[in-house]
Design a protein around this motif. Structure first.
Motif, mmCIF file in Angstrom:
data_model
loop_
_atom_site.group_PDB
_atom_site.id
_atom_site.type_symbol
_atom_site.label_atom_id
_atom_site.label_comp_id
_atom_site.label_asym_id
_atom_site.label_seq_id
_atom_site.Cartn_x
_atom_site.Cartn_y
_atom_site.Cartn_z
ATOM 1 N N GLU A 16 0.677 -1.202 0.357
ATOM 2 C CA GLU A 16 -0.255 0.233 0.100
ATOM 3 C C GLU A 16 0.407 1.686 0.384
ATOM 4 O O GLU A 16 0.799 2.560 -0.639
ATOM 5 N N THR A 19 2.091 1.957 -3.808
ATOM 6 C CA THR A 19 1.450 2.135 -4.329
ATOM 7 C C THR A 19 1.289 4.113 -4.184
ATOM 8 O O THR A 19 1.047 3.930 -5.316
ATOM 9 N N ASN A 20 1.321 4.060 -2.900
ATOM 10 C CA ASN A 20 0.556 4.837 -2.626
ATOM 11 C C ASN A 20 1.113 6.004 -2.471
ATOM 12 O O ASN A 20 1.506 7.471 -1.929
ATOM 13 N N GLN A 21 3.124 6.538 -3.163
ATOM 14 C CA GLN A 21 4.557 6.188 -2.789
ATOM 15 C C GLN A 21 4.447 7.422 -1.571
ATOM 16 O O GLN A 21 4.164 8.435 -1.722
ATOM 17 N N SER A 22 4.623 6.956 -0.547
ATOM 18 C CA SER A 22 4.273 6.690 0.753
ATOM 19 C C SER A 22 4.959 6.186 2.234
ATOM 20 O O SER A 22 5.309 5.158 1.342
ATOM 21 N N ALA A 36 0.485 1.884 6.554
ATOM 22 C CA ALA A 36 1.280 3.001 5.197
ATOM 23 C C ALA A 36 0.907 4.784 5.697
ATOM 24 O O ALA A 36 0.134 4.904 6.571
ATOM 25 N N ARG A 38 -0.046 7.461 3.717
ATOM 26 C CA ARG A 38 -1.078 7.673 3.235
ATOM 27 C C ARG A 38 -1.619 5.721 2.202
ATOM 28 O O ARG A 38 -1.583 5.596 1.610
ATOM 29 N N GLY A 39 -2.654 5.771 3.479
ATOM 30 C CA GLY A 39 -3.644 4.516 3.062
ATOM 31 C C GLY A 39 -5.003 4.948 3.608
ATOM 32 O O GLY A 39 -5.713 5.566 4.217
ATOM 33 N N GLU A 40 -5.804 3.854 2.938
ATOM 34 C CA GLU A 40 -7.030 3.354 3.187
ATOM 35 C C GLU A 40 -8.360 3.562 3.863
ATOM 36 O O GLU A 40 -7.355 2.626 5.025
ATOM 37 N N GLN A 47 -7.076 3.838 10.025
ATOM 38 C CA GLN A 47 -6.847 2.960 9.055
ATOM 39 C C GLN A 47 -7.258 1.445 8.229
ATOM 40 O O GLN A 47 -7.181 0.991 9.480
#
Length: 121
Positions: A16, A19-22, A36, A38-40, A47
């Motif tokens: 994650e 994918t989110n470049q975090s 992460a 930045r995550g869903e 989170q």
């Protein structure tokens, strides 16, 4: 002493973050976990994808047990420490079945990829 994160639980967090470049964050507060940056999010705002350390998950481990394990390894203060998911140790976790061991001194955190324990714990 070390704290262990099961690779099977950590890989989705690392994926994650990539994918989110975090970055990924090691957190000690209500348990010890990676997430992460930045995550869903779930509907309650928490989170969605979190990897708790073995023995430090307040949803399954008793308070006294996880709190003492976290305090013994990381001290009494809450913290968040940021890491780049491209670091070698995380790349190895993503490319293998390895687990992650984290240990701490007063001034340093050490992360090491290790083979999973045969019994899964």
């Amino acid at each position: 002493m070390t704290i262990r994160f099961k690779g099977a639980e950590l890989r989705p967090v690392l994926t994650e973050a990539v994918t989110n470049q975090s970055r990924v964050i090691l957190v000690k507060d209500q348990g010890v976990y990676f997430l992460a940056e930045r995550g869903e999010r779930r509907p309650d705002g928490r989170q969605k994808t979190i990897a708790y350390a073995v023995g430090c998950n307040p949803d399954v481990d008793s308070f006294d047990d996880w709190w003492e394990l976290a305090r013994a390894e990381f001290g009494g203060d809450d913290f968040g420490e940021f890491f780049e998911p491209q670091e070698r140790v995380f790349a190895r976790i993503l490319e293998s079945e390895d687990d992650l061991e984290v240990s701490a001194t007063d001034t340093h955190l050490s992360l090491q990829a290790v083979a999973p324990k045969p019994n899964g714990h």
